[in-house]
Design a protein around this motif. Sequence first.
Motif, mmCIF file in Angstrom:
data_model
loop_
_atom_site.group_PDB
_atom_site.id
_atom_site.type_symbol
_atom_site.label_atom_id
_atom_site.label_comp_id
_atom_site.label_asym_id
_atom_site.label_seq_id
_atom_site.Cartn_x
_atom_site.Cartn_y
_atom_site.Cartn_z
ATOM 1 N N TRP A 198 0.868 -1.176 0.000
ATOM 2 C CA TRP A 198 0.000 0.000 0.000
ATOM 3 C C TRP A 198 0.901 1.220 0.000
ATOM 4 O O TRP A 198 1.726 1.388 0.896
ATOM 5 C CB TRP A 198 -0.892 0.039 1.228
ATOM 6 N N ILE A 199 0.720 2.067 -0.980
ATOM 7 C CA ILE A 199 1.452 3.325 -1.055
ATOM 8 C C ILE A 199 0.457 4.436 -0.733
ATOM 9 O O ILE A 199 -0.557 4.571 -1.422
ATOM 10 C CB ILE A 199 2.047 3.570 -2.466
ATOM 11 N N ILE A 200 0.759 5.204 0.287
ATOM 12 C CA ILE A 200 -0.098 6.310 0.686
ATOM 13 C C ILE A 200 0.641 7.602 0.331
ATOM 14 O O ILE A 200 1.604 7.973 1.002
ATOM 15 C CB ILE A 200 -0.408 6.275 2.198
ATOM 16 N N ARG A 201 0.203 8.242 -0.743
ATOM 17 C CA ARG A 201 0.837 9.486 -1.167
ATOM 18 C C ARG A 201 0.136 10.642 -0.492
ATOM 19 O O ARG A 201 -1.092 10.716 -0.440
ATOM 20 C CB ARG A 201 0.727 9.656 -2.695
ATOM 21 N N GLU A 202 0.930 11.576 0.039
ATOM 22 C CA GLU A 202 0.324 12.745 0.659
ATOM 23 C C GLU A 202 -0.343 13.603 -0.411
ATOM 24 O O GLU A 202 -0.017 13.510 -1.592
ATOM 25 C CB GLU A 202 1.353 13.535 1.469
ATOM 26 N N ALA A 203 -1.261 14.426 0.021
ATOM 27 C CA ALA A 203 -1.993 15.295 -0.897
ATOM 28 C C ALA A 203 -1.057 16.301 -1.555
ATOM 29 O O ALA A 203 -0.054 16.706 -0.971
ATOM 30 C CB ALA A 203 -3.099 16.032 -0.151
ATOM 31 N N MET A 204 -1.426 16.692 -2.754
ATOM 32 C CA MET A 204 -0.688 17.713 -3.479
ATOM 33 C C MET A 204 -0.911 19.053 -2.777
ATOM 34 O O MET A 204 -2.046 19.396 -2.446
ATOM 35 C CB MET A 204 -1.198 17.794 -4.916
ATOM 36 N N PRO A 205 0.162 19.800 -2.524
ATOM 37 C CA PRO A 205 -0.015 21.111 -1.908
ATOM 38 C C PRO A 205 -0.911 21.999 -2.779
ATOM 39 O O PRO A 205 -0.868 21.919 -4.003
ATOM 40 C CB PRO A 205 1.402 21.687 -1.844
ATOM 41 N N GLU A 206 -1.738 22.819 -2.156
ATOM 42 C CA GLU A 206 -2.699 23.642 -2.884
ATOM 43 C C GLU A 206 -2.047 24.537 -3.927
ATOM 44 O O GLU A 206 -2.599 24.751 -5.001
ATOM 45 C CB GLU A 206 -3.521 24.483 -1.908
ATOM 46 N N GLU A 207 -0.869 25.054 -3.639
ATOM 47 C CA GLU A 207 -0.220 25.959 -4.594
ATOM 48 C C GLU A 207 0.209 25.245 -5.869
ATOM 49 O O GLU A 207 0.520 25.873 -6.863
ATOM 50 C CB GLU A 207 0.971 26.694 -3.960
#
Length: 152
Positions: free
Chosen positions: A141-150
């Motif tokens: 399972w790879i949990i990628r963090e969310a893309m920064p809003e900018e």
Amino acid sequence: MPDPSAPQFRRAVVALSGGRTDRPIVAMAADIAKHGHAELIGVHVYEIDWTHPLDADMAGRDENAQRVLDIAETAAEAAHYRMETVLLQARDVGAAIVDEATERGADVVICGLPFRRRLGGDFAIGPTIPYILRNSPCAVWIIREAMPEEQQ
């Protein structure tokens, strides 16, 4: 009663990098593990370069390596779950994680992936996760963090 459609495992190796994804993946793994009383093993690998012998105790003397394990244990405790932590020393992080998962009979390896871009703007995944995906005998399972809003 646990949700039968929820993901489950009986033993998970949680790859700890010391980065910003460690806390969230430990919390998520602990929440899932609770339902099936699964075993969690947090693994941090201290990478030894070729200028040092592999049996030199480099990891044991590194305060940052121990701090990674302490933070992971604290994150698991905050989720009201116990996690065993292991500090390994190896030449290659991916190979050490796969070996540990194999030796422990894990049915899942959980990895965090920070969102980052290289200088040219390409998404950077690094060498460790592709190695684990190619060589792990169990689910990954790879949990990628969310893309920064900018960057959205």
